[in-house]
Design a protein around this motif. Structure first.
Motif, PDB file in Angstrom:
ATOM      1  N   LYS A  89      28.363-114.105  39.538  1.00  0.00           N
ATOM      2  CA  LYS A  89      27.956-112.744  39.207  1.00  0.00           C
ATOM      3  C   LYS A  89      28.289-111.796  40.344  1.00  0.00           C
ATOM      4  O   LYS A  89      27.430-111.130  40.903  1.00  0.00           O
ATOM      5  CB  LYS A  89      26.450-112.688  38.908  1.00  0.00           C
ATOM      6  N   LYS A  90      29.570-111.744  40.719  1.00  0.00           N
ATOM      7  CA  LYS A  90      29.972-110.915  41.848  1.00  0.00           C
ATOM      8  C   LYS A  90      29.560-109.460  41.675  1.00  0.00           C
ATOM      9  O   LYS A  90      29.250-108.773  42.646  1.00  0.00           O
ATOM     10  CB  LYS A  90      31.486-110.993  42.063  1.00  0.00           C
ATOM     11  N   ALA A  91      29.551-108.989  40.446  1.00  0.00           N
ATOM     12  CA  ALA A  91      29.181-107.601  40.219  1.00  0.00           C
ATOM     13  C   ALA A  91      27.774-107.325  40.723  1.00  0.00           C
ATOM     14  O   ALA A  91      27.471-106.260  41.233  1.00  0.00           O
ATOM     15  CB  ALA A  91      29.265-107.267  38.731  1.00  0.00           C
ATOM     16  N   ALA A  92      26.916-108.334  40.610  1.00  0.00           N
ATOM     17  CA  ALA A  92      25.544-108.154  41.066  1.00  0.00           C
ATOM     18  C   ALA A  92      25.479-108.016  42.566  1.00  0.00           C
ATOM     19  O   ALA A  92      24.577-107.383  43.101  1.00  0.00           O
ATOM     20  CB  ALA A  92      24.696-109.345  40.623  1.00  0.00           C
ATOM     21  N   ASP A  93      26.445-108.598  43.274  1.00  0.00           N
ATOM     22  CA  ASP A  93      26.423-108.543  44.734  1.00  0.00           C
ATOM     23  C   ASP A  93      26.959-107.216  45.257  1.00  0.00           C
ATOM     24  O   ASP A  93      26.712-106.851  46.393  1.00  0.00           O
ATOM     25  CB  ASP A  93      27.282-109.666  45.325  1.00  0.00           C
ATOM     26  N   THR A  94      27.734-106.506  44.463  1.00  0.00           N
ATOM     27  CA  THR A  94      28.429-105.330  44.966  1.00  0.00           C
ATOM     28  C   THR A  94      28.022-104.031  44.294  1.00  0.00           C
ATOM     29  O   THR A  94      28.283-102.963  44.820  1.00  0.00           O
ATOM     30  CB  THR A  94      29.955-105.502  44.785  1.00  0.00           C
ATOM     31  N   SER A  95      27.373-104.114  43.115  1.00  0.00           N
ATOM     32  CA  SER A  95      27.062-102.882  42.394  1.00  0.00           C
ATOM     33  C   SER A  95      25.811-102.224  42.949  1.00  0.00           C
ATOM     34  O   SER A  95      24.802-102.077  42.283  1.00  0.00           O
ATOM     35  CB  SER A  95      26.860-103.186  40.906  1.00  0.00           C
ATOM     36  N   ILE A  96      25.880-101.817  44.205  1.00  0.00           N
ATOM     37  CA  ILE A  96      24.717-101.290  44.898  1.00  0.00           C
ATOM     38  C   ILE A  96      24.207 -99.997  44.270  1.00  0.00           C
ATOM     39  O   ILE A  96      23.026 -99.745  44.258  1.00  0.00           O
ATOM     40  CB  ILE A  96      25.073-101.034  46.377  1.00  0.00           C
ATOM     41  N   ALA A  97      25.105 -99.181  43.759  1.00  0.00           N
ATOM     42  CA  ALA A  97      24.673 -97.884  43.266  1.00  0.00           C
ATOM     43  C   ALA A  97      24.164 -97.925  41.831  1.00  0.00           C
ATOM     44  O   ALA A  97      23.668 -96.941  41.321  1.00  0.00           O
ATOM     45  CB  ALA A  97      25.821 -96.891  43.361  1.00  0.00           C
ATOM     46  N   SER A  98      24.299 -99.057  41.150  1.00  0.00           N
ATOM     47  CA  SER A  98      23.915 -99.102  39.749  1.00  0.00           C
ATOM     48  C   SER A  98      22.400 -99.129  39.595  1.00  0.00           C
ATOM     49  O   SER A  98      21.756 -98.130  39.391  1.00  0.00           O
ATOM     50  CB  SER A  98      24.561-100.309  39.063  1.00  0.00           C
ATOM     51  N   GLN A  99      21.795-100.301  39.702  1.00  0.00           N
ATOM     52  CA  GLN A  99      20.342-100.387  39.605  1.00  0.00           C
ATOM     53  C   GLN A  99      19.866-101.147  40.809  1.00  0.00           C
ATOM     54  O   GLN A  99      20.345-102.211  41.094  1.00  0.00           O
ATOM     55  CB  GLN A  99      19.948-101.113  38.321  1.00  0.00           C
ATOM     56  N   ALA A 100      18.949-100.622  41.521  1.00  0.00           N
ATOM     57  CA  ALA A 100      18.504-101.211  42.775  1.00  0.00           C
ATOM     58  C   ALA A 100      19.621-102.040  43.339  1.00  0.00           C
ATOM     59  O   ALA A 100      19.721-103.220  43.086  1.00  0.00           O
ATOM     60  CB  ALA A 100      17.284-102.060  42.581  1.00  0.00           C
ATOM     61  N   PRO A 101      20.477-101.454  44.102  1.00  0.00           N
ATOM     62  CA  PRO A 101      21.707-102.036  44.605  1.00  0.00           C
ATOM     63  C   PRO A 101      21.739-103.540  44.745  1.00  0.00           C
ATOM     64  O   PRO A 101      21.019-104.097  45.549  1.00  0.00           O
ATOM     65  CB  PRO A 101      21.860-101.374  45.960  1.00  0.00           C
ATOM     66  N   GLY A 102      22.587-104.181  43.945  1.00  0.00           N
ATOM     67  CA  GLY A 102      22.848-105.606  44.132  1.00  0.00           C
ATOM     68  C   GLY A 102      21.801-106.555  43.634  1.00  0.00           C
ATOM     69  O   GLY A 102      21.882-107.737  43.890  1.00  0.00           O
ATOM     70  N   THR A 103      20.766-106.063  42.918  1.00  0.00           N
ATOM     71  CA  THR A 103      19.681-106.965  42.538  1.00  0.00           C
ATOM     72  C   THR A 103      19.867-107.588  41.170  1.00  0.00           C
ATOM     73  O   THR A 103      19.122-108.494  40.801  1.00  0.00           O
ATOM     74  CB  THR A 103      18.327-106.223  42.555  1.00  0.00           C
ATOM     75  N   ALA A 104      20.818-107.117  40.391  1.00  0.00           N
ATOM     76  CA  ALA A 104      21.027-107.667  39.055  1.00  0.00           C
ATOM     77  C   ALA A 104      21.330-109.163  39.136  1.00  0.00           C
ATOM     78  O   ALA A 104      22.165-109.597  39.920  1.00  0.00           O
ATOM     79  CB  ALA A 104      22.184-106.943  38.364  1.00  0.00           C
ATOM     80  N   GLY A 105      20.630-109.954  38.341  1.00  0.00           N
ATOM     81  CA  GLY A 105      20.859-111.390  38.325  1.00  0.00           C
ATOM     82  C   GLY A 105      20.090-112.156  39.377  1.00  0.00           C
ATOM     83  O   GLY A 105      20.157-113.379  39.411  1.00  0.00           O
TER      84      GLY A 105
END
Length: 392
Positions: A89-105
């Motif tokens: 889930k690389k997107a979860a590690d880098t998508s800081i600006a989406s929802q609470a940066p990097g916490t998805a997953g």
């Protein structure tokens, strides 16, 4: 001291699921480097068979970094020792600006951030909005534990013994230093300690022995925060009244609603007080004494006071609580006063930091301590999930 067994929810995590844990370190505060050390220690010690671990670094600029860059930021020998980290889930590690940066997953975040923008409720609020479990105190406990003025007010309401102090605003000091000096001298006796209200690791703290030293200390503290706390120094009792250095005692607290306290430790600083250099300078000869050489009655008193302080600030997970004990003349039978100094809701967390060392001496090793804190984070998150936030 035997360690009280924690309930299943607090001490065990079912192994049916390998939890995905983000270890968050770095940050914009003056304690950035200390946070890197804490993060590296956790990443090296955490049980990889139980957890899928994601390094989450924040640069000094405030930029959130992907896993590989986060590991590289640790520098030194840490990167090769850590080896490959999770890339799921690389997107979860880098998508800081989406929802609470990097916490998805992620199942849990371990925000081993010290000081401003990490230990003051800001990160905690973001994680609450993201609805992710995290280690340590919530928004209230973190913010109160960071603000020495608010903290002392909570201690006072709980009836806990604290030193005499005055709180002034930077604006008041800049506008009328003479009036502020008079206020300080009317209420306190020298020596005093001048501190920025919201900062850790003894940054910006000065010991002031006389009026001539006060202005420089106030300016120093004011450069770090808008609130300045001035505390009357603790000296000795009996013939040492007004003389002698207080003993600096520390204790670790672990738990949520029903916390436990470790053995008591003592810091013997290599200078007048336990300042930043005394804590982190490579030349420092300050040493911890664990357990502290105090009576059983004093130990029980400090443990009870630490738990009361933890609860008064609505803390959870972990905290280190610091005390000052009056100096006593050798052979004296006079009982020294013990003052609650402050609570630290995210203390240094390297394997040789005081908080883990206190638990090690109490019977909980470093890796087990990480396990317990993760379990406590999940327990508190589940408890919060049982709360209704709307009528619909």
């Amino acid at each position: 001291m035997a360690v009280r067994a924690l309930p299943r929810a607090q001490g065990e995590i079912p192994l049916a699921k390998k939890l995905r844990v983000g270890v968050l370190f770095g940050g914009k505060s003056g304690e950035h480097e200390v946070s890197l050390r804490s993060g590296a220690s956790i990443l090296l010690a955490i049980d990889k068979s139980r957890y899928d671990v994601v390094p989450m670094g924040i640069a000094k600029t405030g930029q959130w970094l992907p896993a590989e860059a986060s590991t590289a930021m640790l520098g030194g020998d840490f990167a090769p020792k850590l080896g490959k980290t999770s890339t799921k889930k690389k997107a979860a590690d880098t998508s800081i600006a989406s929802q609470a940066p990097g916490t998805a997953g992620l199942d849990v975040v371990f925000p081993v951030l010290h000081g401003t923008f990490g230990e003051d409720g800001t990160i905690q609020g973001m994680l609450e909005l993201a609805d992710v479990a995290y280690v340590g105190s919530g928004v209230l406990g973190s913010s109160v534990g960071m603000d020495k003025d608010a903290m002392k007010k909570m201690f006072a309401v709980a009836g806990l013994p604290i030193v005499k102090h005055v709180t002034l605003l930077r604006g008041e000091w800049k506008a009328n230093p003479k009036k502020c000096t008079k206020t300080i001298e009317d209420k306190l006796k020298y020596p005093v300690f001048v501190k920025p209200a919201n900062l850790g690791s003894s940054v910006g703290i000065s010991k002031v022995r006389e009026r001539a030293e006060l202005a420089r200390a106030m300016d120093e503290a004011a450069s770090f925060d808008r609130k300045i706390v001035i505390e009357e120094g603790v000296s000795g009792t009996g013939k040492l009244k007004g003389k002698g250095k207080p003993r600096e005692l520390e204790i670790a607290v672990l738990g949520n609603d029903d916390p436990i306290a470790s053995v008591v430790g003592e810091i013997v600083p290599d200078r007048e007080f336990y300042d930043y250099a005394s804590k982190y300078d490579s030349t420092s000869t300050s040493e911890p004494v664990i357990p502290a050489k105090i009576t059983k009655a004093q130990s029980k008193q400090i443990q009870a006071m630490a738990i009361a302080a933890f609860k008064s600030c609505d803390c959870s997970g972990l905290a280190r609580v610091d005390f000052l004990m009056e100096a006593v003349e050798p052979g004296s039978k006079k009982e020294p006063k013990i003052f609650l100094n402050e609570i630290n809701t995210m203390p240094g967390f390297t394997s040789i930091s005081m908080y883990p060392k206190l638990w090690e001496a109490t019977g909980i090793g470093y890796s087990e301590l990480i396990d317990r804190l993760i379990a406590l984070a999940i327990e508190r998150h589940d408890e919060r999930a049982a709360t209704t936030f709307s009528k619909s």
